[in-house]
Design a protein around this motif. Structure first.
Motif, mmCIF file in Angstrom:
data_model
loop_
_atom_site.group_PDB
_atom_site.id
_atom_site.type_symbol
_atom_site.label_atom_id
_atom_site.label_comp_id
_atom_site.label_asym_id
_atom_site.label_seq_id
_atom_site.Cartn_x
_atom_site.Cartn_y
_atom_site.Cartn_z
ATOM 1 N N UNK A 287 0.842 -1.200 0.000
ATOM 2 C CA UNK A 287 0.000 0.000 0.000
ATOM 3 C C UNK A 287 0.873 1.245 0.000
ATOM 4 N N UNK A 288 1.929 1.237 0.796
ATOM 5 C CA UNK A 288 2.846 2.382 0.862
ATOM 6 C C UNK A 288 3.492 2.635 -0.496
ATOM 7 N N UNK A 289 3.949 1.580 -1.143
ATOM 8 C CA UNK A 289 4.569 1.725 -2.465
ATOM 9 C C UNK A 289 3.565 2.226 -3.494
ATOM 10 N N UNK A 290 2.345 1.732 -3.445
ATOM 11 C CA UNK A 290 1.313 2.141 -4.401
ATOM 12 C C UNK A 290 0.986 3.624 -4.237
ATOM 13 N N UNK A 291 0.897 4.092 -2.992
ATOM 14 C CA UNK A 291 0.587 5.502 -2.738
ATOM 15 C C UNK A 291 1.729 6.418 -3.165
ATOM 16 N N UNK A 292 2.946 5.927 -3.129
ATOM 17 C CA UNK A 292 4.095 6.731 -3.532
ATOM 18 C C UNK A 292 4.426 6.567 -5.010
ATOM 19 N N UNK A 293 3.569 5.881 -5.755
ATOM 20 C CA UNK A 293 3.746 5.744 -7.190
ATOM 21 C C UNK A 293 4.816 4.763 -7.605
ATOM 22 N N UNK A 294 5.229 3.893 -6.704
ATOM 23 C CA UNK A 294 6.270 2.935 -7.036
ATOM 24 C C UNK A 294 5.706 1.673 -7.665
ATOM 25 N N UNK A 295 4.438 1.433 -7.518
ATOM 26 C CA UNK A 295 3.764 0.330 -8.175
ATOM 27 C C UNK A 295 4.484 -0.996 -8.089
ATOM 28 N N UNK A 296 3.975 -1.981 -8.749
ATOM 29 C CA UNK A 296 4.565 -3.299 -8.696
ATOM 30 C C UNK A 296 5.067 -3.756 -10.041
ATOM 31 N N UNK A 297 5.370 -2.830 -10.926
ATOM 32 C CA UNK A 297 5.811 -3.250 -12.251
ATOM 33 C C UNK A 297 7.274 -3.666 -12.217
ATOM 34 N N UNK A 298 7.651 -4.466 -13.174
ATOM 35 C CA UNK A 298 9.017 -4.989 -13.208
ATOM 36 C C UNK A 298 9.779 -4.483 -14.418
ATOM 37 N N UNK A 299 9.385 -3.350 -14.954
ATOM 38 C CA UNK A 299 10.044 -2.858 -16.165
ATOM 39 C C UNK A 299 11.269 -2.017 -15.835
ATOM 40 N N UNK A 300 11.596 -1.831 -14.579
ATOM 41 C CA UNK A 300 12.813 -1.141 -14.192
ATOM 42 C C UNK A 300 12.777 0.364 -14.342
ATOM 43 N N UNK A 301 11.627 0.955 -14.430
ATOM 44 C CA UNK A 301 11.526 2.405 -14.498
ATOM 45 C C UNK A 301 11.401 2.962 -15.900
ATOM 46 N N UNK A 302 11.692 2.168 -16.918
ATOM 47 C CA UNK A 302 11.538 2.647 -18.296
ATOM 48 C C UNK A 302 10.225 2.115 -18.850
ATOM 49 N N UNK A 303 9.146 2.592 -18.292
ATOM 50 C CA UNK A 303 7.825 2.052 -18.620
ATOM 51 C C UNK A 303 7.355 2.427 -20.021
ATOM 52 N N UNK A 304 7.981 3.402 -20.641
ATOM 53 C CA UNK A 304 7.565 3.794 -21.982
ATOM 54 C C UNK A 304 7.765 2.700 -23.004
ATOM 55 N N UNK A 305 8.783 1.869 -22.799
ATOM 56 C CA UNK A 305 9.056 0.795 -23.752
ATOM 57 C C UNK A 305 8.468 -0.534 -23.310
ATOM 58 N N UNK A 306 7.802 -0.546 -22.171
ATOM 59 C CA UNK A 306 7.227 -1.783 -21.646
ATOM 60 C C UNK A 306 5.868 -2.031 -22.296
ATOM 61 N N UNK A 307 5.635 -3.253 -22.713
ATOM 62 C CA UNK A 307 4.365 -3.599 -23.352
ATOM 63 C C UNK A 307 3.197 -3.606 -22.389
ATOM 64 N N UNK A 308 3.469 -3.722 -21.113
ATOM 65 C CA UNK A 308 2.408 -3.782 -20.102
ATOM 66 C C UNK A 308 2.280 -2.486 -19.316
ATOM 67 N N UNK A 309 2.803 -1.398 -19.821
ATOM 68 C CA UNK A 309 2.777 -0.143 -19.057
ATOM 69 C C UNK A 309 1.359 0.346 -18.811
ATOM 70 N N UNK A 310 0.422 -0.018 -19.651
ATOM 71 C CA UNK A 310 -0.963 0.398 -19.448
ATOM 72 C C UNK A 310 -1.630 -0.318 -18.294
#
Length: 60
Positions: free
Chosen positions: A23-46
Motif C-alpha cells: 500500500x505504501x509503495x502504491x501511494x508513492x507511485x512505485x507500483x509493482x511493475x518490473x520494467x525497471x523504471x523505463x515504462x515507456x518501452x514496456x508492453x504492459x505499461x498500461x
C-alpha cells in the motif's frame, strides 16, 4: 497450544507488513511493475500505470 498461537501471530504480522508495504509503495507511485523504471518501452505499461483522468476547469 501456546506455540501455535505465537506462530500464527508471527505469520499474521508478516502478512500485515507485506500488505502495508504494498500500500505504501502504491501511494508513492512505485507500483509493482518490473520494467525497471523505463515504462515507456514496456508492453504492459498500461496495466500498472493507467492514464490519469484529466479534470478540465471549465464549467458549462
Amino acid at each position: 497450544m501456546l506455540p501455535s498461537i505465537l506462530i500464527g501471530l508471527v505469520i499474521a504480522a508478516i502478512c500485515a507488513a507485506i500488505i502495508a508495504r504494498g500500500i505504501h509503495n502504491k501511494r508513492n507511485g512505485k507500483g509493482g511493475c518490473s520494467c525497471g523504471g523505463s515504462c515507456g518501452s514496456c508492453g504492459c505499461s498500461g496495466l500498472c500505470h493507467p492514464p490519469r483522468k484529466s479534470h478540465s476547469g471549465s464549467t458549462t
